[in-house]
Motif scaffolding. Structure first.
Motif: not given
Ligand code: ADP
Ligand code: MG
Length: 381
Positions: A108, A110, A113, A115-116, A148
């Motif tokens: 995590f 970023n 995310n 998609l990442e 998510r």
């Protein structure tokens, strides 16, 4: 409830499983974490998933990282610098050596995310997500956060009985978005803890999480015949009697409750203690004698919480002798649970048939007392 054990290869091959387990192991225990029963008990679930061709994303938490970070920064949702000690990263090495397979860490960096993360998932098979409690949504059972998380996989397995009494996103809300199953260990917990309790029943309570557990005495008031108190729990009762405890551990907020409990004749307190440097660190020999005598004559035994600071062998005698007394009662069905309590049992010869080792401490006591648990209710829906 749907069980993972009912799924076959064709249900699993090529699918991505989000697997909730409990890695909430103290820093001091990390060195021995490889042999920690909490890990050993969930390995069969992970191995089954992999053997049947599923990818596994492990979800877990450790400690209460946001509680600490809030002191520093009211608004911040992610606080990596000051929480390094609660990272799940050390478990990558432990898990890959236990599974003899590479485990990939998703950190995590970023934020969250999806998609990442899904790009990383496409390339490998076993993953460990960083401490979910770095996100506020986890403990708030937030639906958006759960959604998510759910977007990363095809189905969800809960094998974290010890956190199933908490309404957390990765235990409860997530089940609204994915087909959800109980893992092997959770299935065992439910089956063993659903036994009919035979009388007389003794409940043995100790440990350090006093305020989390002392209230659960109430739930067994009608059914239990004896409560044997030890560990830090006993210190709160001493304070309730107005007695000094030196520098021993205690928790202020439950002293009032302990005072009320003193009047109850079922509640039995230690008769003597082992003390060092003004700290009570174990129960003494007279107590052991008295407690063993009671344990000898009951039909059901429930034990949560060590009788002393057992991590130091000098203060392990109380807990080990209680364990031996339990093993010696061959007529009784015994349920022994809690992170540290189960850990100390690895030093005791355990005849498996009439003893069930539960991964839950607070969770076990709540389940046995018939309380509804959010993580289990969610699987029942
Ligand atoms: P569990 O994980 O089995 O549910 P807890 O987390 O409540 O149990 O408590 C376990 C911890 O309690 C152990 O680390 C043990 O050292 C500590 N403990 C028990 N008695 C004492 C005591 N008298 N003084 C200090 N620590 C104690
Ligand atoms: Mg514990």
């Amino acid at each position: 409830m749907k069980y993972l054990s009912s799924l076959k290869n064709e249900d699993l091959a090529g699918k991505i499983c989000l697997l909730r387990i409990d890695f909430n192991i103290e820093k001091a225990e990390l060195a021995g974490a490889k042999n920690h029963p909490r890990l050993a008990l969930v390995l069969p679930t992970i191995k089954f998933l992999i053997k049947n061709g599923a990818k596994v994303i492990i979800l877990s938490h450790r400690g209460r990282p946001l509680e600490k970070s809030k002191i520093k920064n009211q608004k911040s949702k992610l606080q990596f610098k000051i929480q390094k000690e609660l990272s799940l990263r050390p478990f990558v090495k432990i898990l890959s050596s236990l599974l003899k397979k590479p485990v990939h860490f998703i950190d995590f960096k970023n934020g969250f995310n999806a998609l990442e993360i899904s790009k990383i998932i496409a390339r490998n098979s076993i993953f460990l997500l960083e401490n979910l409690r770095y996100f506020e949504g986890e403990e708030k059972n937030d639906k958006n956060f759960a959604k998510r998380l759910a977007s990363l996989g095809d189905f969800f397995v809960n094998d974290a009985f010890s956190v199933s009494h908490r309404a957390n996103a990765s235990v409860a809300a997530i089940t609204e978005f994915l087909p959800s199953y109980a893992g092997f260990q959770l299935e065992k917990e439910i089956k063993n803890l659903s036994i009919a309790i035979k009388k007389p029943l003794v409940v043995i309570l100790g440990g350090a999480k006093i305020s989390d557990k002392i209230g659960l005495l109430k739930n067994f008031m009608a059914e239990a015949d004896y409560f044997l108190i030890g560990g830090g729990m006993a210190h709160n009762f001493l304070l309730a009697q107005g007695l000094p405890i030196g520098n021993s551990i205690f928790e202020e907020k439950t002293i009032g409750f302990a005072k009320k409990m003193l009047k109850n004749r079922k509640v039995i307190l230690p008769a003597d203690y082992v003390i060092k440097d003004r700290k009570i660190l174990d129960i003494g020999p007279k107590t052991l004698e008295k407690y063993s005598e009671i344990i000898k004559n009951v039909k059901t035994i429930i034990w949560n919480g060590p009788m002393g600071y057992f991590e130091n062998p000098k203060f392990a005698k109380g807990s080990e002798e209680i364990a031996k007394a339990i093993m010696a009662n061959k007529k009784a069905f015994s349920i022994i649970g809690g992170g540290e309590t189960v850990e100390l049992m690895s030093n005791v010869k355990c005849q498996k048939s009439k003893v069930f080792l539960s991964t839950g401490g607070g969770a076990m006591l709540e389940y046995l007392a018939g309380k509804k648990m959010p993580g289990i209710e969610a699987l029942n829906k």
